[in-house]
Write a protein that holds these residues in place. Structure first.
Motif, PDB file in Angstrom:
ATOM      1  N   MET A   1       0.848  -1.177   0.000  1.00 29.63           N
ATOM      2  CA  MET A   1       0.000   0.000   0.000  1.00 29.63           C
ATOM      3  C   MET A   1       0.896   1.244   0.000  1.00 29.63           C
ATOM      4  SD  MET A   1      -2.899   1.029   2.823  1.00 29.63           S
ATOM      5  CE  MET A   1      -4.117  -0.124   2.294  1.00 29.63           C
ATOM      6  N   GLN A   3       1.899   5.319   0.234  1.00 30.80           N
ATOM      7  CA  GLN A   3       1.625   6.363   1.235  1.00 30.80           C
ATOM      8  C   GLN A   3       0.371   7.179   0.905  1.00 30.80           C
ATOM      9  OE1 GLN A   3       3.096   6.648   4.043  1.00 30.80           O
ATOM     10  NE2 GLN A   3       2.390   8.617   4.770  1.00 30.80           N
ATOM     11  N   LYS A   6      -2.916   5.375   2.071  1.00 29.17           N
ATOM     12  CA  LYS A   6      -3.006   5.009   3.486  1.00 29.17           C
ATOM     13  C   LYS A   6      -3.923   5.982   4.210  1.00 29.17           C
ATOM     14  CE  LYS A   6       0.662   3.222   5.395  1.00 29.17           C
ATOM     15  NZ  LYS A   6       1.946   3.041   6.073  1.00 29.17           N
TER      16      LYS A   6
END
Length: 67
Positions: A1, A3, A6
């Motif tokens: 995932m 940044q 997130k």
């Protein structure tokens, strides 16, 4: 995932503190003041750090061990 996708969950410390804000006179840090894009936080008004935070768990532990 990566940044950008997130998303951080914020926990409002005031909900778990033994003191009552703003009567306690604390100087809290709110999630809106963090250097994160707004879409990365689930709430922008949560208190994420506080200079006067008092954990009810720590108070109970202290009181139980005093007896």
């Amino acid at each position: 995932m990566d940044q950008k996708s997130k998303r951080f969950q914020t926990v409002d410390m005031c909900r778990f503190c033994t003191k009552v804000f703003p009567k306690c006179g604390a100087d809290p840090v709110r999630s809106e003041s963090l250097n994160l894009a707004p879409q990365m936080l689930d709430r922008s008004d949560a208190v994420v750090a506080c200079d006067l935070y008092e954990s009810p768990v720590e108070i109970l532990k202290t009181r139980l061990h005093d007896y």
